[in-house]
Every structure is written in structure tokens, then in C-alpha cells.
Design an enzyme around this catalytic site. Sequence first.
Site, PDB file in Angstrom:
ATOM      1  N   TYR A 186      -1.322   5.950 -28.061  1.00 47.81           N
ATOM      2  CA  TYR A 186      -2.278   6.099 -26.956  1.00 47.81           C
ATOM      3  C   TYR A 186      -1.646   6.629 -25.688  1.00 47.81           C
ATOM      4  CZ  TYR A 186      -6.655   4.970 -29.040  1.00 47.81           C
ATOM      5  OH  TYR A 186      -7.795   5.066 -29.787  1.00 47.81           O
TER       6      TYR A 186
ATOM      7  N   HIS B 194      -5.026   6.671  -8.363  1.00 49.81           N
ATOM      8  CA  HIS B 194      -3.660   6.435  -7.873  1.00 49.81           C
ATOM      9  C   HIS B 194      -3.478   4.933  -7.705  1.00 49.81           C
ATOM     10  CE1 HIS B 194      -0.107   6.161  -5.514  1.00 49.81           C
ATOM     11  NE2 HIS B 194      -0.731   5.863  -4.390  1.00 49.81           N
TER      12      HIS B 194
ATOM     13  N   HIS C  90      -0.375   1.515  -7.465  1.00 52.89           N
ATOM     14  CA  HIS C  90       1.012   1.108  -7.248  1.00 52.89           C
ATOM     15  C   HIS C  90       1.393   0.108  -8.344  1.00 52.89           C
ATOM     16  CE1 HIS C  90       0.464   1.894  -2.603  1.00 52.89           C
ATOM     17  NE2 HIS C  90       0.299   2.985  -3.349  1.00 52.89           N
TER      18      HIS C  90
HETATM   19  P1  13P Z   1      -5.431   4.112   1.434  1.00 49.97           P
HETATM   20  O1  13P Z   1      -5.758   2.676   1.789  1.00 49.97           O
HETATM   21  O2  13P Z   1      -5.538   5.014   2.638  1.00 49.97           O
HETATM   22  O3  13P Z   1      -6.246   4.574   0.266  1.00 49.97           O
HETATM   23  O4  13P Z   1      -3.915   4.137   0.987  1.00 49.97           O
HETATM   24  C1  13P Z   1      -3.491   3.214   0.028  1.00 49.97           C
HETATM   25  C2  13P Z   1      -2.411   3.786  -0.822  1.00 49.97           C
HETATM   26  O5  13P Z   1      -2.312   3.432  -1.977  1.00 49.97           O
HETATM   27  C3  13P Z   1      -1.474   4.747  -0.245  1.00 49.97           C
HETATM   28  O6  13P Z   1      -0.759   5.371  -1.245  1.00 49.97           O
END
Ligand code: 13P
Length: 215
Positions: free
Chosen positions: A123, A96, A98
Site C-alpha cells: 500500500y 500536510h 507533522h
Molecule cells: P497553519 O496553521 O497556518 O495552517 O500552519 C500550520 C502548519 O502546519 C505549518 O506548517
Amino acid sequence: MADSMDEAAIRQELAALGKSLFDRGYSVGTAGNISVRLADGYLMTPTNSCLGRLDPAGISKLGPDWSHLSGDKPSKEVFLHRAVLTARPEAGAVVHLHSTHATAVSCLAPEGGDAEIPQLTPYFVMRIGRRLPCVPYYRPGDAAMEPAVFEAARSAKALLLANHGPVVSAATLRDAVYASEELEEAARLALMLRGVPGVRRLTPAQVDDLLTTYG
Ligand code: 13P
């Protein structure tokens, strides 16, 4: 278990790949978290850790029931990772991030619908597949997101969390990282070419051929 490496080697690889993602700007600050399925549980990045500075020994170990066994306190997104790894038994890891462009698309995509990332390059299709569902917005770490993430992950390798960022699964940690990078670059291309006339997409036959050959 999706990776034949032993746990110590996976910890080293997790730290190395986290640093690689961070160094190239796919993650900033303490954003993002990664989990890996083991034969006897899961590894997860600790909460508030920087992906660029992970200590292999401090990475959280969780048992088969997702209880915290050792290492630093796990990410607040345990529910997110549990939902994906439960929905996709063939997946060995979840990343995950950002990352900026995929997160921008997560702000444009319809909540509960599919994100519109055009199939421009092979790809993206090979690593992400046909669909990119967008799970409605939840506060980071909100356990209430688990059923919605589980449902979305059942039919897609990757998904977006609305106004938050991408979540990508794959058979191995390395493949999940590579797929996350591919998704970020596909999102960047999609935004770059938005509204530009004459953009050529892959044809449905080309997409089918890729998925039949590599999917
Ligand atoms: P954590 O530091 O708890 O992993 O959270 C970071 C994050 O990306 C939340 O979406």
C-alpha cells in the site's frame, strides 16, 4: 475538479477527516493543513486551526487565483498547496501533516534528494509511488518554498519538507488522507526496521507489478 461532491458536502468531509486524523494522533495542536480543489477555486483549512475542531462553515474559500474569498483566514501554507496543486493538475487535494514518523524521516533525508523509505509493503507503493523527494528547509509559510515544492511535486505524489513534515496529494480528499496515513505508517516501519538484519523488501518486479496494476 476531482470530487463530484458539492461544496457543502466537501466541507463536512474535510472537518470529519480532520477530526479523524487528529483523534488518531496524526496531527497535534494546530499542526497541519489541508486543501481541496473545487470547480470554482479551492477550500483550505484556516491558519492556526486544529484539524480536530474544524467548523465546516469557517473553512477558507479561495478563488481560482488563490485570493481569499470567504471564511476564516487561510493557512499560512497557501504557497505550499498552490505549488502542489499547480504541479499536479490531476490532484484534487493536498494534506500536510507533522505526523511523527514521517517528520522524523524528513530530518534524516538529504535536502534536495530523495528520502530513503524502503518499499516494504504494497500500500505504500500503491498510494505514494516510487519516489519521495525531500524539499530543502524553509520557514513555515515562506513563499520562497514554492518553486522547490513545485519542482518536487511534478514528479512525485508526495514529498517531505526537510525538518518539517510530509505533504501528500491524491485525486480526492479521502485518497489524500489515506495516502498520508499510509506514508506515516511506512515511515514508522522504516524506522522500526532500520538496521535490523534480514528485512525483506518488495522486489523491483513486485513494485512494477503494483504500479502497473494500481498506479
Ligand atoms: P497553519 O496553521 O497556518 O495552517 O500552519 C500550520 C502548519 O502546519 C505549518 O506548517
